[in-house]
Design a protein around this motif. Structure first.
Motif, PDB file in Angstrom:
ATOM      1  N   TRP A 198       0.728  -1.183  -0.052  1.00  5.31           N
ATOM      2  CA  TRP A 198      -0.006   0.097   0.055  1.00  5.31           C
ATOM      3  C   TRP A 198       0.778   1.268   0.093  1.00  5.31           C
ATOM      4  CZ3 TRP A 198      -4.916  -1.979  -0.157  1.00  5.31           C
ATOM      5  CH2 TRP A 198      -5.945  -1.066  -0.246  1.00  5.31           C
ATOM      6  N   PRO A 199       1.644   1.379   1.069  1.00  5.23           N
ATOM      7  CA  PRO A 199       2.620   2.679   1.022  1.00  5.23           C
ATOM      8  C   PRO A 199       3.490   2.710  -0.365  1.00  5.23           C
ATOM      9  CG  PRO A 199       3.259   1.293   2.681  1.00  5.23           C
ATOM     10  CD  PRO A 199       1.913   0.674   2.306  1.00  5.23           C
ATOM     11  N   LEU A 200       4.001   1.453  -0.730  1.00  2.00           N
ATOM     12  CA  LEU A 200       5.005   1.709  -1.778  1.00  2.00           C
ATOM     13  C   LEU A 200       4.187   2.045  -3.099  1.00  2.00           C
ATOM     14  CD1 LEU A 200       7.473   0.699  -2.759  1.00  2.00           C
ATOM     15  CD2 LEU A 200       6.661  -1.536  -3.255  1.00  2.00           C
ATOM     16  N   GLY A 201       2.959   1.462  -3.214  1.00  2.43           N
ATOM     17  CA  GLY A 201       2.270   1.980  -4.381  1.00  2.43           C
ATOM     18  C   GLY A 201       1.776   3.610  -4.492  1.00  2.43           C
ATOM     19  N   VAL A 202       1.452   4.124  -3.165  1.00  2.00           N
ATOM     20  CA  VAL A 202       1.023   5.271  -3.065  1.00  2.00           C
ATOM     21  C   VAL A 202       2.359   6.379  -3.202  1.00  2.00           C
ATOM     22  CG1 VAL A 202       0.282   7.308  -1.545  1.00  2.00           C
ATOM     23  CG2 VAL A 202      -0.930   5.102  -1.591  1.00  2.00           C
ATOM     24  N   GLY A 203       3.428   5.697  -2.547  1.00  2.54           N
ATOM     25  CA  GLY A 203       4.695   6.492  -2.828  1.00  2.54           C
ATOM     26  C   GLY A 203       5.383   6.716  -4.062  1.00  2.54           C
ATOM     27  N   ALA A 204       4.894   5.446  -4.856  1.00  4.27           N
ATOM     28  CA  ALA A 204       5.483   5.473  -6.282  1.00  4.27           C
ATOM     29  C   ALA A 204       4.620   6.749  -6.999  1.00  4.27           C
ATOM     30  CB  ALA A 204       5.031   4.224  -6.946  1.00  4.27           C
ATOM     31  N   ALA A 205       3.269   6.596  -6.730  1.00  6.10           N
ATOM     32  CA  ALA A 205       2.559   7.824  -7.418  1.00  6.10           C
ATOM     33  C   ALA A 205       3.135   9.211  -6.957  1.00  6.10           C
ATOM     34  CB  ALA A 205       0.921   7.522  -6.714  1.00  6.10           C
ATOM     35  N   LEU A 206       3.376   9.455  -5.952  1.00  9.31           N
ATOM     36  CA  LEU A 206       3.751  10.515  -5.492  1.00  9.31           C
ATOM     37  C   LEU A 206       5.077  11.010  -6.143  1.00  9.31           C
ATOM     38  CD1 LEU A 206       2.547  10.687  -1.732  1.00  9.31           C
ATOM     39  CD2 LEU A 206       1.786  12.038  -3.434  1.00  9.31           C
ATOM     40  N   CYS A 207       5.921  10.052  -6.270  1.00 12.29           N
ATOM     41  CA  CYS A 207       7.339  10.081  -6.877  1.00 12.29           C
ATOM     42  C   CYS A 207       6.951  10.529  -8.507  1.00 12.29           C
ATOM     43  CB  CYS A 207       8.016   8.890  -6.984  1.00 12.29           C
ATOM     44  SG  CYS A 207       8.969   8.508  -5.208  1.00 12.29           S
ATOM     45  N   ALA A 208       6.193  10.064  -9.000  1.00 13.34           N
ATOM     46  CA  ALA A 208       5.594  10.556 -10.305  1.00 13.34           C
ATOM     47  C   ALA A 208       5.553  12.023 -10.480  1.00 13.34           C
ATOM     48  CB  ALA A 208       4.415   9.570 -10.896  1.00 13.34           C
ATOM     49  N   VAL A 209       4.634  12.414  -9.338  1.00 10.33           N
ATOM     50  CA  VAL A 209       4.269  13.781  -9.380  1.00 10.33           C
ATOM     51  C   VAL A 209       5.378  14.916  -9.200  1.00 10.33           C
ATOM     52  CG1 VAL A 209       2.806  15.495  -7.914  1.00 10.33           C
ATOM     53  CG2 VAL A 209       1.822  13.205  -8.497  1.00 10.33           C
ATOM     54  N   VAL A 210       6.259  14.312  -8.386  1.00 11.94           N
ATOM     55  CA  VAL A 210       7.501  14.953  -7.968  1.00 11.94           C
ATOM     56  C   VAL A 210       8.127  15.246  -9.488  1.00 11.94           C
ATOM     57  CG1 VAL A 210       9.810  15.247  -6.732  1.00 11.94           C
ATOM     58  CG2 VAL A 210       7.685  14.558  -5.612  1.00 11.94           C
ATOM     59  N   LEU A 223      -2.930  14.897 -11.123  1.00 10.05           N
ATOM     60  CA  LEU A 223      -2.345  13.568 -10.964  1.00 10.05           C
ATOM     61  C   LEU A 223      -2.644  13.124  -9.609  1.00 10.05           C
ATOM     62  CD1 LEU A 223       1.060  13.978 -13.080  1.00 10.05           C
ATOM     63  CD2 LEU A 223      -0.884  12.134 -13.570  1.00 10.05           C
ATOM     64  N   VAL A 224      -2.346  13.916  -8.888  1.00  9.19           N
ATOM     65  CA  VAL A 224      -2.627  13.796  -7.375  1.00  9.19           C
ATOM     66  C   VAL A 224      -3.809  13.237  -6.976  1.00  9.19           C
ATOM     67  CG1 VAL A 224      -2.671  14.921  -4.800  1.00  9.19           C
ATOM     68  CG2 VAL A 224      -0.708  15.250  -6.594  1.00  9.19           C
ATOM     69  N   TYR A 225      -4.915  14.189  -7.641  1.00 14.48           N
ATOM     70  CA  TYR A 225      -6.239  13.661  -7.447  1.00 14.48           C
ATOM     71  C   TYR A 225      -6.789  12.494  -8.121  1.00 14.48           C
ATOM     72  CZ  TYR A 225     -11.389  13.221  -8.348  1.00 14.48           C
ATOM     73  OH  TYR A 225     -12.510  13.007  -8.453  1.00 14.48           O
ATOM     74  N   TRP A 226      -5.966  12.051  -9.424  1.00 14.07           N
ATOM     75  CA  TRP A 226      -6.538  10.994  -9.984  1.00 14.07           C
ATOM     76  C   TRP A 226      -5.848   9.637  -9.369  1.00 14.07           C
ATOM     77  CZ3 TRP A 226      -3.698   7.961 -14.253  1.00 14.07           C
ATOM     78  CH2 TRP A 226      -4.410   7.128 -14.869  1.00 14.07           C
ATOM     79  N   MET A 227      -4.552   9.572  -9.110  1.00 14.46           N
ATOM     80  CA  MET A 227      -3.873   8.632  -8.546  1.00 14.46           C
ATOM     81  C   MET A 227      -4.519   8.331  -6.889  1.00 14.46           C
ATOM     82  SD  MET A 227      -2.028   7.391 -10.693  1.00 14.46           S
ATOM     83  CE  MET A 227      -1.177   6.214  -9.777  1.00 14.46           C
ATOM     84  N   ALA A 228      -4.768   9.256  -6.277  1.00 13.72           N
ATOM     85  CA  ALA A 228      -5.380   9.198  -4.832  1.00 13.72           C
ATOM     86  C   ALA A 228      -6.902   8.624  -5.183  1.00 13.72           C
ATOM     87  CB  ALA A 228      -5.412  10.411  -4.143  1.00 13.72           C
ATOM     88  N   ARG A 229      -7.413   8.997  -6.207  1.00 12.34           N
ATOM     89  CA  ARG A 229      -8.733   8.384  -6.332  1.00 12.34           C
ATOM     90  C   ARG A 229      -8.748   6.911  -6.483  1.00 12.34           C
ATOM     91  NH1 ARG A 229     -13.835  10.056  -8.207  1.00 12.34           N
ATOM     92  NH2 ARG A 229     -14.886   8.537  -9.517  1.00 12.34           N
TER      93      ARG A 229
END
Length: 482
Positions: free
Chosen positions: A389-401, A429-435
């Motif tokens: 779970w945190p690995l996937g969310v972290g990867a999404a945030l890395c993409a945003v960075v 991107l933040v909204y879509w990946m978080a969704r």
């Protein structure tokens, strides 16, 4: 119409009791266990059909618990068995498979099957039935090879028999029961080829869009050909992958309904269609460029490596999935002869890693809800969610960075008319990946996040809005300085 109630009922296995072909399934399992065995198949064939089946059965077995069965026929056999009718299983399959099926169903008083040096098919099966059952019997079969047996039977049970074969049987033999097979039309094949997954190959167009050369007709034609080449190649690999995973798919709550796992489509049809799709794919790729052929072959090699080996190893499978997505972007660059920026590659790796982890977490959430603890055919456990779970969310945030750093890069500032607008894309991107991750946590995510994004209205609107903002940021020159 004669009374057949007290006449022994003889039942075929492949195509009748089960819609699948157990010999072909055995060969597929053999290849899965060790592809080197495929080189031995021609030598085993020299032993004759019975010797070939004996050699295959010596190396791999069929799990009768996982086989799909013809439910209406099985129900009928159970009813006849409860009345005291003698029921015999007679099949050209190897006796080890027939014995396992007999033990699984508990319906048969006797099993006649292929043994060493004696292939029980056609006339040989008829002779075995007459020797062990007698001249009076009813036969349940499914194809032309059963015609000699039906001609000598007191009555016939037709199971998914083609109309022209059924007409021949009806002319010579009374019909006890007819179990027509559900029609498998275009919709079934579209599911098997996973045409809806072709949307993933839109990634090939990303270099065309990021370089804003989508008005060049020659490059557009090349991209359309490239898209079709990748899509047909992907469909071929999906079919092969489904055949590869028959056993594990049949115990999955949703994948068990796939056309090959359920037996709706024959295995040999799948192999033929996969081969034709692959040949067409390579032909289209050659029309694009030799370099693109190389990219397509690389994609096929990696996806085969994924199917044969890597998918069984935790984390390595999602890393390979993210790489397969990224290769599509690289292939698009090769197709139109443009360079791929390091920004785009870094962004792709992270966002596709996150989407791959969405897929795995969705499967584990579904398993948790069903009470299962671990996946079959993959090295994942429900307890792994606390890490994934945190690995996937972290990867999404890395993409945003990465995307944020791209906005601030000097080449972006000079290339886009209003680069500040791209921050709206970052927020999108933040909204879509978080969704996507919230929907996954609620158990609402499809097995494939791409399929979910296509069906989810919020995802579609968000992605379209982000694309529109990118185009506007490139084309418009606005003074957004305070």
């Amino acid at each position: 119409m004669i009374d057949t109630a007290d006449i022994p009922l003889v039942v075929d296995l492949d195509g009748t009791l089960t819609p699948t072909d157990t010999l072909l399934e055995s060969v597929v399992q053999l290849a899965k266990r060790s592809p080197i065995h495929l080189l031995r198949l021609p030598f085993w064939l020299l032993r004759g059909k019975a010797g070939f089946k004996e050699a295959v059965a010596a190396h791999v077995g069929i799990d009768a618990e996982r086989l799909p069965y013809n439910a209406p026929l099985v129900d009928y056999l159970r009813a006849e068995k409860s009345r005291g009718r003698q029921i015999v299983l007679a099949t050209a399959a190897h006796h080890s498979i027939a014995d396992a099926v007999s033990a699984r169903l508990g319906l048969f008083d006797q099993v006649l099957a292929t043994r060493t040096g004696h292939n029980l098919k056609g006339p040989a099966k008829l002779q075995a039935i007459q020797d062990h059952v007698g001249e009076a019997f009813v036969y349940a079969g499914d194809c032309t090879a059963d015609l000699p047996i039906w001609q000598r039977a007191r009555a016939a049970i037709l199971v998914g028999v083609p109309q022209h074969v059924a007409a021949q049987v009806r002319q010579a033999t009374p019909i006890e029961r007819d179990f027509p097979r559900a029609r498998t039309g275009l919709a079934t094949w579209l599911r098997a080829l996973r045409v809806h997954q072709w949307i993933k190959n839109v990634l090939l167009f990303v270099p065309l869009l990021t370089t804003f050369e989508f008005t060049d007709p020659d490059k557009l034609i090349h991209m359309v050909l490239a898209f079709m080449a990748f899509s047909l190649a992907a469909s071929a690999t999906y079919v092969v992958n489904d055949l590869w995973d028959l056993g594990s798919d049949r115990v999955h709550p949703r994948k068990r309904l796939r056309p090959f796992a359920s037996g709706a489509l024959p295995i040999h049809h799948g192999l033929v269609v996969a081969g034709a799709a692959l040949a067409a794919s390579l032909g289209l790729a050659a029309a694009v460029s030799p370099g693109f052929v190389g990219m397509l072959l690389t994609y096929l090699a990696l996806t085969s490596l994924y199917s044969w080996v890597i998918k069984e190893y935790v984390l390595m499978d999602v890393l390979m999935l993210s790489l397969l997505y990224t290769i599509r972007i690289l292939a698009g660059s090769v197709a139109i002869g443009v360079a791929t920026s390091s920004w785009l590659l870094a962004f792709s790796v992270f966002i596709f890693l996150s989407l791959a982890l969405v897929k795995r977490c969705a499967e584990l959430v579904a398993m948790h809800e069903s009470g299962a603890k671990a996946t079959r055919g993959r090295d994942y456990r429900v307890s792994d969610l606390v890490v994934l779970w945190p690995l996937g969310v972290g990867a999404a945030l890395c993409a945003v960075v990465v995307f944020g750093l791209f906005i601030s890069a000097p080449e972006t500032q000079t290339r886009y008319g209003t680069p500040q607008l791209l921050w709206l894309v970052a927020m999108g991107l933040v909204y879509w990946m978080a969704r996507l991750w919230i929907k996954t946590s609620r158990g609402e995510m499809h097995d494939d996040p791409v399929v979910y994004a296509l069906k989810d209205r919020g995802s579609r609107l968000t992605v379209l809005a982000m694309i529109a903002v990118v185009v506007a940021a490139h084309s418009l020159v606005l003074d957004l300085q305070p």
